[in-house]
Write a protein that holds these residues in place. Structure first.
Motif, PDB file in Angstrom:
ATOM      1  N   ASP A 154       0.867  -1.141  -0.001  1.00  0.00           N
ATOM      2  CA  ASP A 154      -0.030   0.014  -0.122  1.00  0.00           C
ATOM      3  C   ASP A 154       1.016   1.182  -0.133  1.00  0.00           C
ATOM      4  N   ILE A 155       2.072   1.115   0.099  1.00  0.00           N
ATOM      5  CA  ILE A 155       3.121   2.332  -0.212  1.00  0.00           C
ATOM      6  C   ILE A 155       3.783   2.316  -1.272  1.00  0.00           C
ATOM      7  N   ASP A 156       3.741   3.330  -2.023  1.00  0.00           N
ATOM      8  CA  ASP A 156       4.531   3.631  -3.454  1.00  0.00           C
ATOM      9  C   ASP A 156       6.121   4.247  -3.000  1.00  0.00           C
ATOM     10  N   SER A 157       6.857   3.638  -3.211  1.00  0.00           N
ATOM     11  CA  SER A 157       8.283   4.198  -2.881  1.00  0.00           C
ATOM     12  C   SER A 157       8.580   5.400  -3.762  1.00  0.00           C
ATOM     13  N   GLN A 158       8.190   5.329  -5.068  1.00  0.00           N
ATOM     14  CA  GLN A 158       8.616   6.331  -6.236  1.00  0.00           C
ATOM     15  C   GLN A 158       7.474   7.769  -5.671  1.00  0.00           C
ATOM     16  N   SER A 159       6.363   7.602  -4.964  1.00  0.00           N
ATOM     17  CA  SER A 159       5.619   8.736  -4.742  1.00  0.00           C
ATOM     18  C   SER A 159       6.077   9.570  -3.483  1.00  0.00           C
ATOM     19  N   SER A 165      10.740   0.051  -7.021  1.00  0.00           N
ATOM     20  CA  SER A 165       9.235  -0.156  -7.059  1.00  0.00           C
ATOM     21  C   SER A 165       8.951  -1.117  -5.655  1.00  0.00           C
ATOM     22  N   ILE A 167       9.228  -1.921  -1.486  1.00  0.00           N
ATOM     23  CA  ILE A 167       9.091  -1.293  -0.330  1.00  0.00           C
ATOM     24  C   ILE A 167      10.741  -1.326   0.397  1.00  0.00           C
TER      25      ILE A 167
END
Length: 318
Positions: A154-159, A165, A167
């Motif tokens: 549920d966590i996007d590293s790129q954002s 891609s 975690i």
């Protein structure tokens, strides 16, 4: 089926962590199979190739060699407070939390997560309190991962401005820091730094103590729950007025302290004057008319309330 956001604010994903139900064998038992039985079978097949049936022995030996290679890459060791998120060709198939030495299907991708408690020091930030005064406020945050599925998917590293891609600890820590910063600003905006209305029961940042910390924990937990993380403790460790108003607020606090002290002094002085007059009248030391009594009260109040020693004035009238 899409869930109404009002039922569970902050997330539309209904997937949760679940135990891994696939084949998870003891690593020590598989060591015996991989490095003893399979090589022994390969040796027997190669021996038969030399003896009688070389056409059949070669493909069987090739299959056993592939089994040996696959067996070598399915091992993993897991320590206490660690977890492995199992992904089989892009599909989440469960999480392993038990500790020890294990072997699983080598085609399953195993993402390692630490479930240990982590500590984070949130640097002081400038925020306006309830009445608009800029204050510097910081806190210490203790948190851990609760739901491994949400933490991984549920966590996007790129954002978050991080490469990759998947975690990582950096992505988790940055997410926690951003959400904690937002929660700290929200809680600070609900209360004044110090009392503003004279109400002793008013909850303030300076005197709130455990109540402010509990509200801060609750607010941060609501924000981190969408990513499967839990706050163990959140506590303010720095609180001060911003430099541009610190001097003015210091004078205000000093004035309030002086007023409070004066109130106590006057209260005590009035009590002492009353006691003195009553004692004089009771012992009949001297009789005062109302004018002389008012003059005595004034003189005693000057002596008792003055910051400096009072100078006596003698009446020389005949």
């Amino acid at each position: 089926m899409t869930k109404d956001p009002n039922d569970n604010p902050g997330t539309l994903n209904e997937e949760r962590e679940r135990p891994f139900k696939g084949l998870c064998l003891s690593g020590f038992a598989m060591l015996f199979f991989t490095f003893i039985l399979v090589p022994a079978a390969m040796g027997a097949v190669l021996y038969s190739w030399w003896e009688s049936n070389p056409g059949l022995a070669f493909p069987i030996a090739g299959v056993l060699f592939i089994v040996f290679i696959l067996g070598c890459i399915g091992y993993f060791t897991q320590e206490p407070n660690e977890a492995r998120v199992m992904i089989f060709f892009g599909k989440y198939v469960g999480t392993v939390r038990k500790t020890g030495y294990y072997w699983v299907n080598p085609f399953i991708t195993r993402k390692k997560l630490s479930l240990r408690i982590r500590n984070m020091d949130i640097d002081p930030i400038k925020v306006n309190d309830k009445v608009g005064n800029p204050v510097l406020i910081g806190m210490v945050l203790v948190w851990k991962i609760k739901d491994t599925y949400r933490a991984v998917f549920d966590i996007d590293s790129q954002s978050l401005g991080l490469n990759g891609s998947g975690i990582s600890n950096a992505a988790l820590e940055k997410f926690v820091r951003i959400q904690s910063d937002a929660a700290l600003r929200e809680v600070t905006g609900r209360y004044a730094y110090d009392q503003t209305s004279g109400d002793d029961n008013e909850l303030t940042l300076r005197d709130g103590g455990d109540e402010i910390n509990e509200l801060l924990e609750q607010t941060i937990n609501e924000r981190l729950a969408i990513a499967g993380m839990e706050v163990v403790e959140a506590r303010l460790n720095y609180l001060a007025y911003a430099p541009e108003i610190a001097a003015v607020m210091l004078r205000r606090q000093q004035a309030s302290a002086i007023i409070s002290a004066r109130e106590k002094i006057v209260e005590g002085a009035v009590s002492m004057v009353e006691m003195a007059i009553n004692r004089i009248e009771k012992d009949e030391v001297v009789k005062f008319d109302e004018t002389r009594k008012a003059q005595l009260v004034g003189n005693l109040l000057v002596v008792l309330c003055s910051d400096e020693p009072a100078q006596p004035v003698l009446n020389a009238d005949a």
